[in-house]
Design an enzyme around this catalytic site. Structure first.
Site, PDB file in Angstrom:
ATOM      1  N   HIS A   1      -9.399 -58.315 -10.651  1.00 41.80           N
ATOM      2  CA  HIS A   1     -10.256 -59.061 -11.007  1.00 41.80           C
ATOM      3  C   HIS A   1     -10.950 -59.858  -9.712  1.00 41.80           C
ATOM      4  CE1 HIS A   1     -11.076 -58.397 -15.665  1.00 41.80           C
ATOM      5  NE2 HIS A   1     -10.311 -58.877 -15.627  1.00 41.80           N
TER       6      HIS A   1
ATOM      7  N   HIS B   1      -4.624 -50.023 -27.593  1.00 38.74           N
ATOM      8  CA  HIS B   1      -4.095 -51.398 -26.830  1.00 38.74           C
ATOM      9  C   HIS B   1      -3.924 -51.634 -28.404  1.00 38.74           C
ATOM     10  CE1 HIS B   1      -5.680 -55.464 -24.936  1.00 38.74           C
ATOM     11  NE2 HIS B   1      -5.324 -55.562 -26.012  1.00 38.74           N
TER      12      HIS B   1
ATOM     13  N   ASP C   1      -0.474 -51.181 -15.950  1.00 40.19           N
ATOM     14  CA  ASP C   1      -2.048 -51.638 -16.353  1.00 40.19           C
ATOM     15  C   ASP C   1      -2.591 -52.904 -14.951  1.00 40.19           C
ATOM     16  OD1 ASP C   1      -3.954 -52.707 -18.025  1.00 40.19           O
ATOM     17  OD2 ASP C   1      -2.832 -54.483 -19.023  1.00 40.19           O
TER      18      ASP C   1
ATOM     19  N   HIS D   1       2.141 -51.441 -23.301  1.00 43.09           N
ATOM     20  CA  HIS D   1       1.815 -52.625 -23.154  1.00 43.09           C
ATOM     21  C   HIS D   1       1.993 -52.822 -24.159  1.00 43.09           C
ATOM     22  CE1 HIS D   1      -2.158 -53.187 -24.161  1.00 43.09           C
ATOM     23  NE2 HIS D   1      -2.814 -53.305 -23.042  1.00 43.09           N
TER      24      HIS D   1
ATOM     25  N   HIS E   1      -7.187 -49.347 -14.155  1.00 44.69           N
ATOM     26  CA  HIS E   1      -8.209 -49.790 -14.305  1.00 44.69           C
ATOM     27  C   HIS E   1      -8.854 -49.995 -12.678  1.00 44.69           C
ATOM     28  CE1 HIS E   1      -7.957 -50.792 -18.799  1.00 44.69           C
ATOM     29  NE2 HIS E   1      -6.553 -51.234 -18.292  1.00 44.69           N
TER      30      HIS E   1
END
Length: 448
Positions: free
Chosen positions: A317, A181, A313, A239, A65
């Site tokens: 942040h 997911h 993954d 995952h 991401h």
């Protein structure tokens, strides 16, 4: 214009289940020759002496991401792909839960345009499935896009697909890989209510794996597999985080023939719920890091072939966002710069062989997504290569973290191994901690 020629000498080459001492000749973008000894036929050759080093195929990370567009205060394609190159990841597949979401062909091509201008690594993107975009899914060229991504549990940038009829239509309508997911939303909501009623917003972070529980994961994974078997869809479950889920997969057939595959992420192989005491919300991921017994079972399934791929993954942040109380701290963390080093650390600890690291991080993503001419050290393949010194320790510190968010869950850890050189499409783009002022990235293509 003549192709540039590079000769890597005296390497230990890790590829296709073996380690051989030898040389690699690169001509232009491609590997020209791999032999025990190659003599340069021209003076105009860049010579790289890899004495004492190992050469691996560039890592292919099938789940990242990078937050662009719309969430670029956290990260962007340029910053995170640069960190990936420093970590030996030469190709990535980025997820659709950006802002706006990648759920139309137009938005998908806009992301490809950004990557073409700014990415340091080879790139592709997942297209996001929703409850109402089947028409857009049907427009996709299966050889130009990595695959479909469906969120069967909510996560950052909620794209939950929760209509069973729509889900079955999507599974029936595409022969691309459907990556999912898997966490059951109803179970999570019930668990969350229980702990929120008790603690309010400041739920202890070690309750995270009890909220996003084994039951939530297993229920969702098993339903997705049941649907894939019913429809004949090609399903890849992202995952895995529980030992129980590993029982849903087989190692009885070669990866190229599997219709249902699985992956595990670096953090689920490294951390356990015991680490919440020291790491807190910095290791809050969805799915949650669970028990040491779950971690052991994931390792067992990885090594015996039920789990096919190791990914990151990578989901950054800001530190300020992560330092919030439980209910306000988002899930996810940055990993691309340190994922390969973490797995090499596991090699040093005797958990996994170098050949198996390469199989799970380089070969298998290429097989699974049918990526053209990448993932191996083979003549005629793109020269995506990583040189590693297994005995050159480095400590993860603020000063050497390249993520835009500026922190790492591995901060303070010392890795025995160091990434010294990264080649991308035949070009040396990173050497001894410094980036060359050249971008050689290409859009990934697929042979389907």
């Amino acid at each position: 214009m003549r192709n540039k020629i590079t000769l890597i000498k005296n390497a230990k080459i890790v590829n296709e289940g073996t380690i051989m001492s030898g040389d690699i000749l690169i001509e232009g973008e491609y590997i020209k020759q791999v032999e025990a000894s190659i003599s340069p036929k021209s003076a105009d050759v860049l010579l790289i002496d890899a004495e004492g080093k190992y050469v691996l195929p560039g890592v292919i990370d099938d789940q990242v991401h990078f937050r662009e567009p719309g969430l670029t205060h956290k990260a962007n394609i340029e910053t995170e792909s640069r960190a990936a190159i420093a970590g030996g990841i030469t190709s990535f597949v980025e997820m659709p839960n950006t802002n706006p979401q990648t759920t139309t062909v137009e938005k998908l091509e806009e992301k490809f345009d950004i990557a073409a201008k700014t990415s340091y690594a080879n790139y592709s993107f997942m297209f996001g499935g929703t409850n109402d975009n089947l028409e857009e899914i049907l427009k996709l060229d299966k050889n130009q896009v990595a695959g479909l991504k469906l969120f069967l549990g909510s996560s950052t940038g909620n794209m939950l697909v929760d209509d069973p009829e729509v889900l079955e239509k999507i599974f029936k309508s595409t022969d691309m890989v459907i990556s999912v997911h898997c966490e059951d939303e109803g179970t999570i909501k019930r668990n969350f209510k229980k702990y929120h009623d008790e603690f309010g917003d400041d739920i202890p972070v070690d309750c995270h794996p009890l909220i996003r529980s084994e039951e939530a994961c297993y229920l969702s994974s098993s339903k997705a597999i049941e649907l894939a078997k019913k429809t004949g869809a090609r399903l890849h479950i992202f995952h895995l985080s529980t030992g129980k889920e590993t029982q849903l997969f087989t190692n009885k057939i070669p990866l190229k023939d599997k219709k249902i595959t699985a992956e595990v992420c670096v953090h689920h192989l490294w951390f356990s719920d015991e680490d919440y005491k020291t790491k807190g919300t910095h290791i809050k991921w969805n799915p949650a890091v669970k028990t040491a017994a779950d971690r052991d079972a994931l390792w067992k399934a990885l090594l015996d072939g039920r789990i096919d791929v190791i990914a990151t993954d990578h989901a950054p942040h800001t530190k300020a966002e992560k330092d919030n109380v439980y209910t306000k701290a988002p899930s996810g963390g940055p990993l691309v710069q340190h994922a390969l080093q973490a797995m090499l650390e596991m090699y040093h600890k005797g958990k996994i062989s170098l050949e198996k690291v390469v199989e799970k991080m380089c070969h298998n993503p290429a097989i699974l997504f049918q990526i053209e001419r990448r993932g191996y050290i083979r003549e005629g393949y793109y020269a995506d290569l990583v040189l590693v010194d297994l005995n050159n320790p480095i400590t993860v510190q603020k000063e050497n973290i390249l993520y835009k968010c500026g922190w790492s869950p591995f901060e303070g850890s010392t890795f025995k191994s160091r990434i010294t050189d990264t080649f991308l499409n035949g070009t040396l783009v990173y050497q001894n901690g410094k980036f060359k002022e050249v971008k050689a990235a290409k859009r990934l293509t697929f042979n389907r």
